[in-house]
Design a protein around this motif. Structure first.
Motif, PDB file in Angstrom:
ATOM      1  N   THR A  73     -86.919 -88.207  24.171  1.00 42.21           N
ATOM      2  CA  THR A  73     -85.995 -89.131  23.535  1.00 42.21           C
ATOM      3  C   THR A  73     -85.209 -89.945  24.545  1.00 42.21           C
ATOM      4  O   THR A  73     -84.363 -89.415  25.252  1.00 42.21           O
ATOM      5  CB  THR A  73     -85.030 -88.375  22.604  1.00 42.21           C
ATOM      6  N   TYR A  74     -85.540 -91.204  24.620  1.00 44.50           N
ATOM      7  CA  TYR A  74     -84.788 -92.104  25.494  1.00 44.50           C
ATOM      8  C   TYR A  74     -83.467 -92.499  24.840  1.00 44.50           C
ATOM      9  O   TYR A  74     -82.454 -92.655  25.523  1.00 44.50           O
ATOM     10  CB  TYR A  74     -85.626 -93.349  25.798  1.00 44.50           C
ATOM     11  N   SER A  75     -83.455 -92.643  23.523  1.00 47.88           N
ATOM     12  CA  SER A  75     -82.232 -93.054  22.840  1.00 47.88           C
ATOM     13  C   SER A  75     -81.138 -91.991  22.963  1.00 47.88           C
ATOM     14  O   SER A  75     -79.966 -92.322  23.216  1.00 47.88           O
ATOM     15  CB  SER A  75     -82.506 -93.373  21.371  1.00 47.88           C
ATOM     16  N   THR A  76     -81.484 -90.736  22.799  1.00 51.64           N
ATOM     17  CA  THR A  76     -80.485 -89.679  22.937  1.00 51.64           C
ATOM     18  C   THR A  76     -80.023 -89.557  24.380  1.00 51.64           C
ATOM     19  O   THR A  76     -78.839 -89.372  24.651  1.00 51.64           O
ATOM     20  CB  THR A  76     -81.038 -88.332  22.424  1.00 51.64           C
ATOM     21  N   PHE A  77     -80.951 -89.686  25.320  1.00 51.50           N
ATOM     22  CA  PHE A  77     -80.595 -89.696  26.740  1.00 51.50           C
ATOM     23  C   PHE A  77     -79.566 -90.796  27.006  1.00 51.50           C
ATOM     24  O   PHE A  77     -78.534 -90.563  27.653  1.00 51.50           O
ATOM     25  CB  PHE A  77     -81.860 -89.909  27.581  1.00 51.50           C
ATOM     26  N   SER A  78     -79.817 -91.994  26.497  1.00 49.50           N
ATOM     27  CA  SER A  78     -78.897 -93.118  26.699  1.00 49.50           C
ATOM     28  C   SER A  78     -77.543 -92.861  26.039  1.00 49.50           C
ATOM     29  O   SER A  78     -76.495 -93.089  26.639  1.00 49.50           O
ATOM     30  CB  SER A  78     -79.509 -94.407  26.141  1.00 49.50           C
ATOM     31  N   TYR A  79     -77.581 -92.384  24.804  1.00 50.36           N
ATOM     32  CA  TYR A  79     -76.349 -92.099  24.070  1.00 50.36           C
ATOM     33  C   TYR A  79     -75.524 -91.038  24.779  1.00 50.36           C
ATOM     34  O   TYR A  79     -74.307 -91.192  24.953  1.00 50.36           O
ATOM     35  CB  TYR A  79     -76.682 -91.663  22.638  1.00 50.36           C
ATOM     36  N   GLU A  80     -76.165 -89.945  25.188  1.00 51.96           N
ATOM     37  CA  GLU A  80     -75.428 -88.865  25.845  1.00 51.96           C
ATOM     38  C   GLU A  80     -74.860 -89.309  27.183  1.00 51.96           C
ATOM     39  O   GLU A  80     -73.746 -88.908  27.555  1.00 51.96           O
ATOM     40  CB  GLU A  80     -76.325 -87.638  26.007  1.00 51.96           C
ATOM     41  N   THR A  81     -75.588 -90.149  27.898  1.00 58.85           N
ATOM     42  CA  THR A  81     -75.074 -90.683  29.161  1.00 58.85           C
ATOM     43  C   THR A  81     -73.865 -91.574  28.898  1.00 58.85           C
ATOM     44  O   THR A  81     -72.848 -91.487  29.606  1.00 58.85           O
ATOM     45  CB  THR A  81     -76.173 -91.470  29.900  1.00 58.85           C
ATOM     46  N   LEU A  82     -73.935 -92.413  27.892  1.00 59.83           N
ATOM     47  CA  LEU A  82     -72.805 -93.261  27.510  1.00 59.83           C
ATOM     48  C   LEU A  82     -71.590 -92.417  27.127  1.00 59.83           C
ATOM     49  O   LEU A  82     -70.463 -92.693  27.560  1.00 59.83           O
ATOM     50  CB  LEU A  82     -73.199 -94.181  26.349  1.00 59.83           C
ATOM     51  N   ARG A  83     -71.809 -91.370  26.333  1.00 57.33           N
ATOM     52  CA  ARG A  83     -70.699 -90.488  25.912  1.00 57.33           C
ATOM     53  C   ARG A  83     -70.063 -89.786  27.114  1.00 57.33           C
ATOM     54  O   ARG A  83     -68.845 -89.644  27.178  1.00 57.33           O
ATOM     55  CB  ARG A  83     -71.185 -89.451  24.899  1.00 57.33           C
ATOM     56  N   THR A  87     -66.098 -90.306  28.154  1.00 58.44           N
ATOM     57  CA  THR A  87     -65.164 -89.174  28.178  1.00 58.44           C
ATOM     58  C   THR A  87     -64.676 -88.855  29.591  1.00 58.44           C
ATOM     59  O   THR A  87     -63.999 -87.858  29.796  1.00 58.44           O
ATOM     60  CB  THR A  87     -65.798 -87.916  27.551  1.00 58.44           C
ATOM     61  N   GLY A  88     -65.040 -89.699  30.541  1.00 60.05           N
ATOM     62  CA  GLY A  88     -64.571 -89.511  31.905  1.00 60.05           C
ATOM     63  C   GLY A  88     -65.446 -88.636  32.775  1.00 60.05           C
ATOM     64  O   GLY A  88     -65.119 -88.383  33.930  1.00 60.05           O
ATOM     65  N   ALA A  89     -66.563 -88.184  32.245  1.00 58.48           N
ATOM     66  CA  ALA A  89     -67.473 -87.337  33.018  1.00 58.48           C
ATOM     67  C   ALA A  89     -68.491 -88.228  33.726  1.00 58.48           C
ATOM     68  O   ALA A  89     -69.705 -88.119  33.520  1.00 58.48           O
ATOM     69  CB  ALA A  89     -68.146 -86.321  32.099  1.00 58.48           C
ATOM     70  N   ARG A  90     -67.994 -89.106  34.576  1.00 63.43           N
ATOM     71  CA  ARG A  90     -68.857 -90.100  35.221  1.00 63.43           C
ATOM     72  C   ARG A  90     -69.848 -89.466  36.195  1.00 63.43           C
ATOM     73  O   ARG A  90     -70.979 -89.924  36.312  1.00 63.43           O
ATOM     74  CB  ARG A  90     -67.999 -91.146  35.908  1.00 63.43           C
ATOM     75  N   LEU A  91     -69.433 -88.429  36.892  1.00 59.33           N
ATOM     76  CA  LEU A  91     -70.344 -87.748  37.810  1.00 59.33           C
ATOM     77  C   LEU A  91     -71.511 -87.129  37.042  1.00 59.33           C
ATOM     78  O   LEU A  91     -72.671 -87.280  37.428  1.00 59.33           O
ATOM     79  CB  LEU A  91     -69.619 -86.680  38.630  1.00 59.33           C
ATOM     80  N   GLN A  92     -71.212 -86.453  35.927  1.00 58.88           N
ATOM     81  CA  GLN A  92     -72.274 -85.861  35.109  1.00 58.88           C
ATOM     82  C   GLN A  92     -73.185 -86.936  34.537  1.00 58.88           C
ATOM     83  O   GLN A  92     -74.402 -86.741  34.434  1.00 58.88           O
ATOM     84  CB  GLN A  92     -71.686 -85.005  33.974  1.00 58.88           C
ATOM     85  N   ALA A  93     -72.622 -88.087  34.178  1.00 52.00           N
ATOM     86  CA  ALA A  93     -73.441 -89.194  33.667  1.00 52.00           C
ATOM     87  C   ALA A  93     -74.406 -89.681  34.748  1.00 52.00           C
ATOM     88  O   ALA A  93     -75.595 -89.888  34.480  1.00 52.00           O
ATOM     89  CB  ALA A  93     -72.554 -90.342  33.193  1.00 52.00           C
TER      90      ALA A  93
END
Length: 120
Positions: A73-83, A87-93
């Protein structure tokens, strides 16, 4: 007939994706989307195996397009990265983006290599 192969693969891939995602994510107390990461890497490995094995068109439709299309799933990957970013978790993104691409490519290459070793 071809579309039936895609549908059949998707009927297996979609629930497999959901169940795998939930099982993996439930074992990690983290904001990192381990479930999506896992299904995308597994899908890359399977596609690599199909490519390396020079699978026929029917098998590619069933497993490559149907199963892997519904599993990954590319869409979920993109959505989760955006979230993560929101939420400030830029390193995890950033780790999600770089890690997903690197691990997906490595899994695809590993699949091709494994198929070559098994079927040559």
């Amino acid at each position: 007939m071809n579309w039936l192969l895609v549908v059949a693969g998707g009927m297996v891939g979609a629930p497999l994706r959901y169940l795998t995602d939930r099982a993996v994510q439930s074992r990690h107390d983290s904001v990192f989307p381990w479930g999506t990461f896992t299904v995308n890497v597994i899908g890359s490995l399977v596609l690599g195996l199909l490519t390396g094995a020079a699978a026929g068109s029917e098998l590619r439709l069933l497993l490559g397009t149907g199963l892997c299309g519904a599993l990954t799933t590319y869409s979920t990957f993109s959505y989760e990265t955006l979230r993560l970013t929101e939420t400030g978790a830029r390193l995890q993104a950033a780790v999600n983006v770089v890690g997903s691409v690197a691990a997906g490519l490595a899994a695809a290459f590993a699949g091709v290599t494994l198929a070559d070793a098994l079927w040559t």
